[in-house]
Design a protein around this motif. Structure first.
Motif, PDB file in Angstrom:
ATOM      1  N   UNK A  37      -0.244  -6.755 -16.129  1.00  0.00           N
ATOM      2  CA  UNK A  37       0.673  -6.020 -16.347  1.00  0.00           C
ATOM      3  C   UNK A  37       1.578  -6.427 -15.127  1.00  0.00           C
ATOM      4  N   UNK A  55       3.190   0.672 -18.009  1.00  0.00           N
ATOM      5  CA  UNK A  55       3.507   1.405 -19.619  1.00  0.00           C
ATOM      6  C   UNK A  55       5.017   1.781 -19.819  1.00  0.00           C
ATOM      7  N   UNK A  57     -14.843 -10.527  -4.835  1.00  0.00           N
ATOM      8  CA  UNK A  57     -15.821 -11.129  -3.877  1.00  0.00           C
ATOM      9  C   UNK A  57     -15.147 -12.576  -3.851  1.00  0.00           C
ATOM     10  N   UNK A  94       0.584  -1.140  -0.099  1.00  0.00           N
ATOM     11  CA  UNK A  94       0.054  -0.066  -0.029  1.00  0.00           C
ATOM     12  C   UNK A  94       0.761   1.387   0.029  1.00  0.00           C
ATOM     13  N   UNK A 146     -12.570  -4.802 -15.973  1.00  0.00           N
ATOM     14  CA  UNK A 146     -11.164  -5.209 -16.227  1.00  0.00           C
ATOM     15  C   UNK A 146     -10.145  -4.596 -15.659  1.00  0.00           C
ATOM     16  N   UNK A 147     -10.484  -3.714 -14.508  1.00  0.00           N
ATOM     17  CA  UNK A 147      -9.199  -2.850 -14.145  1.00  0.00           C
ATOM     18  C   UNK A 147      -8.371  -3.974 -13.293  1.00  0.00           C
ATOM     19  N   UNK A 184      -0.174   3.447  -5.457  1.00  0.00           N
ATOM     20  CA  UNK A 184      -1.757   3.381  -5.949  1.00  0.00           C
ATOM     21  C   UNK A 184      -1.851   2.894  -7.436  1.00  0.00           C
ATOM     22  N   UNK A 185      -2.898   2.557  -7.748  1.00  0.00           N
ATOM     23  CA  UNK A 185      -3.220   1.804  -9.004  1.00  0.00           C
ATOM     24  C   UNK A 185      -2.688   2.556 -10.200  1.00  0.00           C
ATOM     25  N   UNK A 186      -2.831   3.882 -10.141  1.00  0.00           N
ATOM     26  CA  UNK A 186      -2.467   4.837 -11.324  1.00  0.00           C
ATOM     27  C   UNK A 186      -0.754   4.702 -11.450  1.00  0.00           C
ATOM     28  N   UNK A 187      -0.051   4.601 -10.253  1.00  0.00           N
ATOM     29  CA  UNK A 187       1.242   4.520 -10.293  1.00  0.00           C
ATOM     30  C   UNK A 187       1.787   3.026 -11.101  1.00  0.00           C
ATOM     31  N   UNK A 216      -6.494  -6.237 -15.720  1.00  0.00           N
ATOM     32  CA  UNK A 216      -5.322  -5.300 -16.420  1.00  0.00           C
ATOM     33  C   UNK A 216      -4.065  -5.321 -15.464  1.00  0.00           C
ATOM     34  N   UNK A 223     -17.884  -7.543 -17.194  1.00  0.00           N
ATOM     35  CA  UNK A 223     -17.305  -6.622 -18.021  1.00  0.00           C
ATOM     36  C   UNK A 223     -16.245  -5.859 -17.208  1.00  0.00           C
ATOM     37  N   UNK A 267      -0.023   1.489 -13.049  1.00  0.00           N
ATOM     38  CA  UNK A 267      -0.317   1.288 -14.458  1.00  0.00           C
ATOM     39  C   UNK A 267       0.698   2.282 -15.461  1.00  0.00           C
ATOM     40  N   UNK A 268       1.184   3.441 -14.809  1.00  0.00           N
ATOM     41  CA  UNK A 268       2.237   4.146 -15.493  1.00  0.00           C
ATOM     42  C   UNK A 268       3.503   3.373 -15.544  1.00  0.00           C
TER      43      UNK A 268
END
Lengths: 339, 210
Positions: B108, B65, B178, B53, B100-101, B56-59, B104, B98, B61-62
């Motif tokens: 990654x 990438x 869940x 922790x 997908x986060x 966070x998620x955006x970090x 994904x 549906x 993802x970046x």
């Protein structure tokens, strides 16, 4: 009873419950009514009469503090033109990406209140208000960043937040304008408040939430909330617990947390004048558990948080449509039996 | 140079990572070292921080990438040098779902462990998981679900793997909000992991053990 509700706003009702020696709950409970009504979730989300009857049924058959309308977070995105997929046993889901660049965002029209299923939801609240006289009516509504995420794709928007934040802000301006209109229409239809769900802000970092969610949520609350109309802010994301000060600055009447956070930790950090709600796991307990496990989870929650006079027990998120009524009853019974 | 690649990757600097990888190649650094001590090391750090922790998620993802950006330069050299992937997995969100986060993020993170991952997307039928695992020779099937009504379909993937005679050749991993360990055991899956970083670690362990 009618008079009591008419002279007490949602905020007062919730605070009175929180300060009482006995407990009462306000779970996000609407879709399980479909089981008792013999209709599908798809029937419910497309029909205002059925939605009002569902709210009436739950209000009559449970001791919930308020009647909550369908927490269907596809309604607003659909109004903007996003594609929706409907299911018989699950709430609808948005598919695809409606806007991805500044040109598309600038061309994106803020819908009017006749778009898609918006009139269905407003009419449902109006009908529910006509029929439910002993409890306040809370309309369900999505939060600004969560709506922007549905229009831009929930993963892609996070890249755009870094690469071209002005695009996200442009979308946020439009959705904020729409949500203020939508919330105002709910208010005019008789809602006593809205429960605004901003779950996607709960996966952002606190800095990002400060830029892309908090200011817009604050604007919506400032525009809608008054002495007779409350905004309850829902954020079931894990990072919600790391941005409490910022969330509490939004000025909502109450804050609703999910099971991804430790409710006792939230309560320990929340100021005494901030009303907090949460957070029995709707999936593993209310849908996947048994009356015994639900009762144990509620007891544990109340053991850890029940002494706070700014706490109201709730589900951690929307209770799935197929959650058994035995589990839901166990939830309410355990809350009410606890002192 | 390799440490700088790792650090810039962690900061999500895709363009800089790409340039640094090219510079490292031009300087004659062995490509496997660039992969392991630059790109994958950076993802390891991010994965560990995410698990704890600290990011966070955006970090994540970046960073992922940025890794892909570096890999776009490095991949042809890895192929030419005969460097193999850690393993091969197919991943998808189960039929009727549906979301997908989470899927994904796991993809990654697995790529960040050096696995080749075939992303089947969302609403994936049990038959598609099995067909892909057979045709692509995957050693891992990774299934995600966010909905309590769809998670039960995961059991069909396990049954179809048995019927297809590949159950001893493939590990089946499940995850999603869940789900629980008990559910994974009940349907006969090999592992449930509570977060993307742990999923990638377990997948890498499975591959090393095969």
């Amino acid at each position: 009873m009618i008079d009591e509700v008419d002279c007490m706003n949602v905020r007062d009702i919730l605070w009175e419950a929180a300060r009482s020696d006995s407990h009462r709950a306000l779970p996000i409970l609407s879709f399980p009514a479909a089981q008792k009504m013999g209709v599908t979730v798809e029937d419910l989300v497309k029909n205002s009469e059925l939605q009002a009857r569902a709210m009436e049924l739950i209000s009559r058959e449970t001791n919930t503090l308020a009647a909550v309308s369908m927490m269907d977070l596809s309604v607003e995105a659909e109004a903007f033109g996003a594609n929706v997929r409907f299911f018989s046993d699950e709430i609808p889901a948005i598919t695809g990406q409606l806007v991805s660049n500044m040109e598309e965002v600038q061309a994106l029209e803020v819908p009017d209140l006749n778009a898609a299923r918006i009139p269905v939801c407003i009419e449902a609240v109006r009908l529910a208000k006509e029929r439910i006289h002993d409890k306040p009516i809370l309309a369900g509504m999505i939060g600004p960043y969560s709506l922007a995420g549905r229009l831009m794709d929930v993963t892609e928007i996070m890249y755009v937040c870094f690469d071209e934040p002005e695009i996200v802000h442009e979308v946020l301006e439009k959705v904020t304008s729409f949500l203020i209109s939508y919330g105002s229409a709910m208010k005019a239809a008789g809602a006593d408040g809205v429960m605004m769900a901003e779950p996607l802000a709960g996966i952002l970092s606190p800095d990002m939430a400060d830029e892309f969610s908090v200011p817009y949520v604050t604007r919506i609350i400032d525009a809608l909330q008054d002495d007779s109309f409350a905004v309850i802010y829902h954020n079931c994301g894990k990072s919600a617990g790391d941005m409490l000060e910022s969330l509490f600055s939004q000025g909502a009447a109450a804050y609703h947390f999910g099971n991804a956070v430790d409710m006792a930790k939230i309560m320990a950090e929340a100021p005494e004048d901030i009303l907090c709600m949460g957070n029995i796991d709707p999936a593993s307990q209310l849908a996947g558990g048994t009356p015994e496990t639900v009762a144990a989870a509620v007891k544990e929650l109340l053991d850890r948080c029940g002494n706070y006079k700014n706490f109201i027990p709730s589900s951690g998120c929307d209770i799935p449509a197929h959650a058994s009524w035995e589990n839901i009853e166990a939830f309410f019974n355990t809350v009410e039996e606890s002192k | 140079m390799l440490n700088e690649i790792s650090v810039k990757l962690q900061a999500g600097k895709a363009k800089i990572v790409k340039e640094l990888v090219q510079q490292a190649i031009d300087a004659g650094t062995p490509v496997q070292e660039i992969l392991e001590n630059g790109l994958l090391k950076g993802m390891d750090v991010i994965g560990e921080k995410f698990k704890n922790d600290e990011v966070y998620v955006p970090e994540v993802l970046l960073a992922a990438r940025a890794m892909n950006s570096g890999m776009s330069v490095l991949k042809p050299y890895l192929v030419a040098a005969g460097v193999k992937n850690t393993g091969k997995a197919c991943i998808g969100t189960i039929e009727g779902d549906l979301h997908d986060i989470g899927k994904n993020l796991v993809r990654m993170m697995m790529e960040g462990k050096g696995l080749e991952v075939i992303d089947l997307g969302t609403n994936v039928s049990p038959e598609t998981f099995i067909k892909t695992a057979i045709e692509q020779n995957c050693s891992i099937i990774c299934i995600s679900a966010l909905l309590t009504t769809t998670m039960t379909t995961m059991e069909k993937v396990v049954k179809l793997a048995e019927e297809a005679g590949i159950r001893d050749k493939v590990k089946i991993m499940v995850g999603g909000a869940p789900l629980t360990d008990a559910f994974a055991s009940k349907i006969g899956a090999d592992a449930y992991t509570p977060d993307a970083a742990t999923a990638a670690e377990v997948a890498a362990e499975f591959c090393h053990g095969m």
